[in-house]
Motif scaffolding. Structure first.
Motif, PDB file in Angstrom:
ATOM      1  N   PHE A 160      77.114  35.500  42.894  1.00 65.94           N
ATOM      2  CA  PHE A 160      75.838  35.236  42.150  1.00 65.94           C
ATOM      3  C   PHE A 160      75.002  34.225  42.791  1.00 65.94           C
ATOM      4  CE2 PHE A 160      73.301  33.571  38.703  1.00 65.94           C
ATOM      5  CZ  PHE A 160      72.758  34.462  38.105  1.00 65.94           C
ATOM      6  N   TYR A 215      74.333  31.990  33.475  1.00 69.53           N
ATOM      7  CA  TYR A 215      75.323  32.917  34.167  1.00 69.53           C
ATOM      8  C   TYR A 215      76.646  32.056  34.684  1.00 69.53           C
ATOM      9  CZ  TYR A 215      77.975  36.268  36.990  1.00 69.53           C
ATOM     10  OH  TYR A 215      78.997  37.207  37.464  1.00 69.53           O
ATOM     11  N   ALA A 259      68.125  32.800  33.933  1.00 67.72           N
ATOM     12  CA  ALA A 259      69.748  33.544  34.014  1.00 67.72           C
ATOM     13  C   ALA A 259      70.682  32.583  34.761  1.00 67.72           C
ATOM     14  CB  ALA A 259      69.639  34.901  34.600  1.00 67.72           C
ATOM     15  N   HIS A 265      79.074  30.763  32.404  1.00 69.20           N
ATOM     16  CA  HIS A 265      79.990  31.891  32.018  1.00 69.20           C
ATOM     17  C   HIS A 265      79.424  32.376  30.474  1.00 69.20           C
ATOM     18  CE1 HIS A 265      82.800  30.622  34.858  1.00 69.20           C
ATOM     19  NE2 HIS A 265      82.885  29.512  34.549  1.00 69.20           N
ATOM     20  N   ALA A 322      81.700  39.641  33.905  1.00 61.93           N
ATOM     21  CA  ALA A 322      81.056  38.606  34.939  1.00 61.93           C
ATOM     22  C   ALA A 322      80.309  39.842  35.927  1.00 61.93           C
ATOM     23  CB  ALA A 322      81.946  37.967  35.742  1.00 61.93           C
ATOM     24  N   TYR A 345      77.851  35.320  29.948  1.00 65.02           N
ATOM     25  CA  TYR A 345      77.071  36.389  30.681  1.00 65.02           C
ATOM     26  C   TYR A 345      76.216  37.467  29.871  1.00 65.02           C
ATOM     27  CZ  TYR A 345      81.020  34.869  33.454  1.00 65.02           C
ATOM     28  OH  TYR A 345      81.898  34.274  34.494  1.00 65.02           O
ATOM     29  N   ALA A 371      73.016  35.647  29.436  1.00 68.39           N
ATOM     30  CA  ALA A 371      72.169  35.606  30.752  1.00 68.39           C
ATOM     31  C   ALA A 371      71.273  36.950  30.886  1.00 68.39           C
ATOM     32  CB  ALA A 371      73.196  35.353  31.779  1.00 68.39           C
ATOM     33  N   THR A 374      80.801  35.187  40.415  1.00 68.78           N
ATOM     34  CA  THR A 374      80.313  33.833  40.346  1.00 68.78           C
ATOM     35  C   THR A 374      79.722  33.329  41.711  1.00 68.78           C
ATOM     36  OG1 THR A 374      81.278  33.244  38.100  1.00 68.78           O
ATOM     37  CG2 THR A 374      80.238  31.427  39.316  1.00 68.78           C
ATOM     38  N   ALA A 386      77.517  41.995  34.058  1.00 69.53           N
ATOM     39  CA  ALA A 386      76.358  41.180  33.915  1.00 69.53           C
ATOM     40  C   ALA A 386      75.753  40.851  35.169  1.00 69.53           C
ATOM     41  CB  ALA A 386      76.638  39.790  33.193  1.00 69.53           C
ATOM     42  N   LEU A 387      76.553  40.399  36.253  1.00 68.49           N
ATOM     43  CA  LEU A 387      75.806  40.495  37.385  1.00 68.49           C
ATOM     44  C   LEU A 387      74.989  41.661  38.090  1.00 68.49           C
ATOM     45  CD1 LEU A 387      75.660  38.976  40.341  1.00 68.49           C
ATOM     46  CD2 LEU A 387      77.757  40.314  40.970  1.00 68.49           C
TER      47      LEU A 387
END
Length: 270
Positions: free
Chosen positions: A136, A153, A149, A156, A240, A158, A161, A133, A243-244
């Motif tokens: 990000f 994101y 997004a 949370h 996390a 994810y 996003a 996070t 998704a990132l």
């Protein structure tokens, strides 16, 4: 003689996101409010049945929050709004006193379970403070991706996003290419086609250029097929971080759209 089946091993609830923990806390707090509001004397003297409803709700919520084979449910699956011994012929006054002691006891148990989840939430927040996070927030995401997004994101959400970013990429390709009649993988195969593209990633001057054009087409096609489908992935572990990585890929492709050029159309003869 009936054989007793062995009890299944304890399975601790594995919370994946802070949002899950917050939802669990909210459910337990609702049950705590119900326990606090319970009129024990009315339940006993008027036989309202409210005490039975509260007991059932508390048991079911503990099972739902922690799981059937969890230590928490095993400990409290027979929880009752009652504290103290029982005996035949107890007066209603004595029953009411026992239930009032039990009501206070159940409220204390629920507060303890909420406190346990709050500790788990703090652990999550501590782990994420230096993790994906934080990273990000430092990314230079494409504006079209960041605009849809970022908030999801950082809150949370994810999966949501990633899904929003994938839809934004598709819409961006439609706008840049003018192909509003197509969608999804068909859109990407048409727009970035090797033989007759709408958007060029290079000059298509030789074989290497054609290979690059086709490779980019497959990147866009794959991103749509893998990420825009809302049921295609669930991030069971490392939500996390995963998704990132997906959002960074979608941002990279959005920058590729920026750099692409509309292929000039040949003028009709005459």
């Amino acid at each position: 003689m009936a054989r007793t089946l062995p009890e299944l091993p304890i399975e601790p609830r594995d919370f994946i996101t802070i949002r899950e923990i917050e939802r669990a806390i909210a459910k337990l707090e609702r049950r705590h409010s119900e326990v606090e509001a319970l009129d024990v004397r009315a339940a006993v003297f008027e036989d309202s049945g409210d005490d039975d409803v509260v007991e059932s709700n508390v048991r079911e919520t503990i099972r739902e929050v922690f799981g059937y084979n969890s230590a928490e449910f095993r400990e409290h699956r027979y929880i009752r709004v009652w504290a103290g011994p029982t005996s035949t012929g107890m007066s209603k006054e004595a029953v009411a006193e026992a239930k009032e002691r039990g009501r206070k006891q159940v409220a204390t148990i629920l507060r303890g379970l909420v406190a346990r989840l709050n500790e788990k939430k703090e652990e999550f927040e501590s782990e994420e403070s230096g993790g994906p996070t934080t990273y990000f927030e430092q990314l230079n995401l494409h504006p079209r991706i960041a605009s849809v997004a970022n908030d999801l994101y950082l809150d949370h959400y994810y999966f949501e996003a990633v899904f929003a970013a994938a839809k934004a990429l598709v819409n961006f390709v439609k706008e840049k290419s003018g192909k509003h009649d197509l969608d999804g993988a068909a859109l990407m195969r048409t727009v970035f086609s090797r033989k007759d593209p709408v958007l060029l990633v290079n000059d298509l001057a030789h074989q290497t250029d054609e290979d690059e054009q086709e490779g980019v087409m497959h990147l866009f096609e794959g991103a749509v097929l893998a990420l825009r489908n809302p049921g295609g992935h669930a991030f069971p572990q490392g939500a996390a971080q995963r998704a990132l990585e997906y959002i960074q890929l979608l941002s990279l492709l959005a920058y590729q759209v920026d750099e692409s050029k509309r292929r000039p159309r040949a003028k009709p003869a005459g």
